[in-house]
Design a protein around this motif. Structure first.
Motif, PDB file in Angstrom:
ATOM      1  N   THR A 123       7.052   0.017  -3.359  1.00 41.98           N
ATOM      2  CA  THR A 123       6.918   0.869  -2.171  1.00 41.98           C
ATOM      3  C   THR A 123       5.790   1.877  -2.364  1.00 41.98           C
ATOM      4  O   THR A 123       4.975   2.098  -1.463  1.00 41.98           O
ATOM      5  CB  THR A 123       8.243   1.593  -1.870  1.00 41.98           C
ATOM      6  OG1 THR A 123       9.262   0.619  -1.639  1.00 41.98           O
ATOM      7  CG2 THR A 123       8.123   2.496  -0.659  1.00 41.98           C
ATOM      8  N   HIS A 124       5.726   2.490  -3.543  1.00 40.95           N
ATOM      9  CA  HIS A 124       4.674   3.461  -3.848  1.00 40.95           C
ATOM     10  C   HIS A 124       3.299   2.795  -3.752  1.00 40.95           C
ATOM     11  O   HIS A 124       2.370   3.346  -3.153  1.00 40.95           O
ATOM     12  CB  HIS A 124       4.908   4.041  -5.243  1.00 40.95           C
ATOM     13  CG  HIS A 124       3.861   5.007  -5.683  1.00 40.95           C
ATOM     14  ND1 HIS A 124       3.742   6.282  -5.156  1.00 40.95           N
ATOM     15  CD2 HIS A 124       2.856   4.884  -6.586  1.00 40.95           C
ATOM     16  CE1 HIS A 124       2.729   6.894  -5.722  1.00 40.95           C
ATOM     17  NE2 HIS A 124       2.173   6.069  -6.593  1.00 40.95           N
ATOM     18  N   HIS A 149      15.300   2.984  -0.635  1.00 38.27           N
ATOM     19  CA  HIS A 149      14.020   3.028  -1.353  1.00 38.27           C
ATOM     20  C   HIS A 149      12.866   2.511  -0.494  1.00 38.27           C
ATOM     21  O   HIS A 149      11.725   2.883  -0.714  1.00 38.27           O
ATOM     22  CB  HIS A 149      14.096   2.228  -2.661  1.00 38.27           C
ATOM     23  CG  HIS A 149      14.668   3.008  -3.794  1.00 38.27           C
ATOM     24  ND1 HIS A 149      15.981   3.402  -3.833  1.00 38.27           N
ATOM     25  CD2 HIS A 149      14.102   3.478  -4.926  1.00 38.27           C
ATOM     26  CE1 HIS A 149      16.198   4.071  -4.941  1.00 38.27           C
ATOM     27  NE2 HIS A 149      15.085   4.140  -5.616  1.00 38.27           N
ATOM     28  N   VAL A 150      13.151   1.618   0.447  1.00 41.13           N
ATOM     29  CA  VAL A 150      12.080   1.091   1.292  1.00 41.13           C
ATOM     30  C   VAL A 150      11.960   1.860   2.612  1.00 41.13           C
ATOM     31  O   VAL A 150      11.136   1.531   3.451  1.00 41.13           O
ATOM     32  CB  VAL A 150      12.229  -0.431   1.566  1.00 41.13           C
ATOM     33  CG1 VAL A 150      12.179  -1.213   0.278  1.00 41.13           C
ATOM     34  CG2 VAL A 150      13.518  -0.735   2.323  1.00 41.13           C
ATOM     35  N   GLN A 180       2.335  -5.880   4.214  1.00 44.14           N
ATOM     36  CA  GLN A 180       3.709  -6.351   4.033  1.00 44.14           C
ATOM     37  C   GLN A 180       3.735  -7.826   3.632  1.00 44.14           C
ATOM     38  O   GLN A 180       4.477  -8.212   2.720  1.00 44.14           O
ATOM     39  CB  GLN A 180       4.506  -6.159   5.325  1.00 44.14           C
ATOM     40  CG  GLN A 180       4.917  -4.735   5.592  1.00 44.14           C
ATOM     41  CD  GLN A 180       6.036  -4.277   4.680  1.00 44.14           C
ATOM     42  OE1 GLN A 180       7.012  -4.982   4.472  1.00 44.14           O
ATOM     43  NE2 GLN A 180       5.886  -3.101   4.120  1.00 44.14           N
ATOM     44  N   PHE A 191       2.536   0.141  -2.021  1.00 42.56           N
ATOM     45  CA  PHE A 191       2.279  -0.198  -0.619  1.00 42.56           C
ATOM     46  C   PHE A 191       1.730   1.015   0.122  1.00 42.56           C
ATOM     47  O   PHE A 191       0.742   0.908   0.848  1.00 42.56           O
ATOM     48  CB  PHE A 191       3.563  -0.689   0.065  1.00 42.56           C
ATOM     49  CG  PHE A 191       3.394  -0.876   1.550  1.00 42.56           C
ATOM     50  CD1 PHE A 191       2.910  -2.074   2.052  1.00 42.56           C
ATOM     51  CD2 PHE A 191       3.672   0.152   2.434  1.00 42.56           C
ATOM     52  CE1 PHE A 191       2.718  -2.238   3.418  1.00 42.56           C
ATOM     53  CE2 PHE A 191       3.482  -0.002   3.799  1.00 42.56           C
ATOM     54  CZ  PHE A 191       3.006  -1.208   4.283  1.00 42.56           C
ATOM     55  N   ILE A 192       2.378   2.165  -0.058  1.00 44.64           N
ATOM     56  CA  ILE A 192       1.952   3.366   0.651  1.00 44.64           C
ATOM     57  C   ILE A 192       0.538   3.759   0.234  1.00 44.64           C
ATOM     58  O   ILE A 192      -0.300   4.110   1.076  1.00 44.64           O
ATOM     59  CB  ILE A 192       2.956   4.508   0.421  1.00 44.64           C
ATOM     60  CG1 ILE A 192       4.279   4.157   1.123  1.00 44.64           C
ATOM     61  CG2 ILE A 192       2.417   5.839   0.941  1.00 44.64           C
ATOM     62  CD1 ILE A 192       5.432   5.060   0.769  1.00 44.64           C
ATOM     63  N   PRO A 201      10.540   4.674   3.263  1.00 46.78           N
ATOM     64  CA  PRO A 201       9.200   5.186   3.577  1.00 46.78           C
ATOM     65  C   PRO A 201       8.334   4.177   4.333  1.00 46.78           C
ATOM     66  O   PRO A 201       7.544   4.557   5.194  1.00 46.78           O
ATOM     67  CB  PRO A 201       8.604   5.506   2.204  1.00 46.78           C
ATOM     68  CG  PRO A 201       9.784   5.792   1.341  1.00 46.78           C
ATOM     69  CD  PRO A 201      10.860   4.853   1.834  1.00 46.78           C
ATOM     70  N   MET A 202       8.489   2.883   4.047  1.00 42.29           N
ATOM     71  CA  MET A 202       7.719   1.874   4.781  1.00 42.29           C
ATOM     72  C   MET A 202       8.186   1.805   6.234  1.00 42.29           C
ATOM     73  O   MET A 202       7.376   1.675   7.144  1.00 42.29           O
ATOM     74  CB  MET A 202       7.831   0.510   4.098  1.00 42.29           C
ATOM     75  CG  MET A 202       7.062   0.456   2.796  1.00 42.29           C
ATOM     76  SD  MET A 202       6.933  -1.191   2.106  1.00 42.29           S
ATOM     77  CE  MET A 202       8.476  -1.323   1.259  1.00 42.29           C
ATOM     78  N   GLN A 203       9.490   1.905   6.430  1.00 39.31           N
ATOM     79  CA  GLN A 203      10.025   1.914   7.790  1.00 39.31           C
ATOM     80  C   GLN A 203       9.513   3.142   8.545  1.00 39.31           C
ATOM     81  O   GLN A 203       9.191   3.064   9.731  1.00 39.31           O
ATOM     82  CB  GLN A 203      11.562   1.923   7.725  1.00 39.31           C
ATOM     83  CG  GLN A 203      12.240   1.683   9.047  1.00 39.31           C
ATOM     84  CD  GLN A 203      12.322   0.221   9.414  1.00 39.31           C
ATOM     85  OE1 GLN A 203      11.938  -0.653   8.661  1.00 39.31           O
ATOM     86  NE2 GLN A 203      12.822  -0.061  10.598  1.00 39.31           N
ATOM     87  N   THR A 211      11.555  -1.785  -6.856  1.00 37.00           N
ATOM     88  CA  THR A 211      11.318  -1.607  -5.423  1.00 37.00           C
ATOM     89  C   THR A 211      10.628  -0.279  -5.148  1.00 37.00           C
ATOM     90  O   THR A 211       9.723  -0.198  -4.321  1.00 37.00           O
ATOM     91  CB  THR A 211      12.649  -1.690  -4.649  1.00 37.00           C
ATOM     92  OG1 THR A 211      13.246  -2.961  -4.916  1.00 37.00           O
ATOM     93  CG2 THR A 211      12.442  -1.527  -3.164  1.00 37.00           C
ATOM     94  N   GLU A 212      11.055   0.758  -5.860  1.00 39.07           N
ATOM     95  CA  GLU A 212      10.423   2.062  -5.690  1.00 39.07           C
ATOM     96  C   GLU A 212       8.942   1.995  -6.060  1.00 39.07           C
ATOM     97  O   GLU A 212       8.089   2.547  -5.364  1.00 39.07           O
ATOM     98  CB  GLU A 212      11.140   3.101  -6.557  1.00 39.07           C
ATOM     99  CG  GLU A 212      10.663   4.503  -6.325  1.00 39.07           C
ATOM    100  CD  GLU A 212      11.516   5.525  -7.052  1.00 39.07           C
ATOM    101  OE1 GLU A 212      11.227   6.719  -6.884  1.00 39.07           O
ATOM    102  OE2 GLU A 212      12.461   5.152  -7.776  1.00 39.07           O
TER     103      GLU A 212
END
Length: 197
Positions: A71-72, A129-130, A99, A74-75, A132-134, A67-68
């Motif tokens: 997330t990375h 872990h998610v 997303q 995605f960012i 940052p997306m929020q 997941t980390e």
């Protein structure tokens, strides 16, 4: 003693961890994260289960690392694809599209099923872990409110609702009844109308 396939032990460990997480990515597309076993991951990565457990003591730790990584990515993708002068509505559309593409690329069960599978502690760590997306999403909403483009009296609650609307497209995407483009148009259109854009 296992063979070292890199110049240093640190590089070897990094390469092995990368192979493991790539294996999780492939398996998640083929069978979904909830169905993956540690044995599946070890086999897909070309290592033994003992080696896998040296990197990740259990499935929860493995999913947290995966997941980390997602997330990375995605960012990075969000920052790469977003024009510097994008409006809040354009930023929201990019966020929604990435997303949805992520849901399709890395299928996973819904929050309730994932919580049941991982247990509350591991699920809480996964949620962190998610975060940052929020944070990106609340920043988009805040900027829209400040610009007078959005109406959102409670930004955190609005962000949670938007994530729920995105999550509602998970099954249609995985079932192939909608494309990412169709889902993005539906979700973005709905959300932007709700925000008064």
């Amino acid at each position: 003693m296992p063979r070292i396939s890199a110049a240093t032990i640190g590089e070897h460990r990094a390469q092995t961890q990368d192979r493991i997480l790539q294996a999780v990515s492939r398996l998640s597309r083929d069978q979904g994260i909830d169905a993956i076993s540690m044995t599946d991951v070890a086999n897909e990565a070309g290592i033994t289960r003992t080696v896998l457990y040296n990197y990740f003591p259990d499935k929860a730790a493995l999913l947290l690392a995966f997941t980390e990584r997602v997330t990375h990515y995605f960012i990075e993708a969000y920052e790469r694809e977003l024009p510097g002068d994008a409006s809040p509505a354009e930023r929201l559309r990019v966020f929604v599209r990435l997303q949805l593409a992520g849901l399709l690329a890395h299928p996973h069960p819904g929050p309730a099923d994932l919580s049941a599978a991982l247990g509350p502690d591991a699920y809480q760590r996964l949620a962190e872990h998610v975060a940052p997306m929020q944070h990106i999403l609340t920043g988009i909403i805040d900027s829209g409110v400040e610009a007078g483009a959005f109406q959102a009296p409670d930004v955190p609650a609005t962000a949670r609702i938007i994530m729920a609307v995105i999550g509602a497209e998970r099954l249609p995407l995985l079932g192939g009844t909608v494309t990412v483009e169709q889902a993005e148009e539906t979700v973005s259109g709905f959300v932007l109308r709700a925000l008064g854009a």
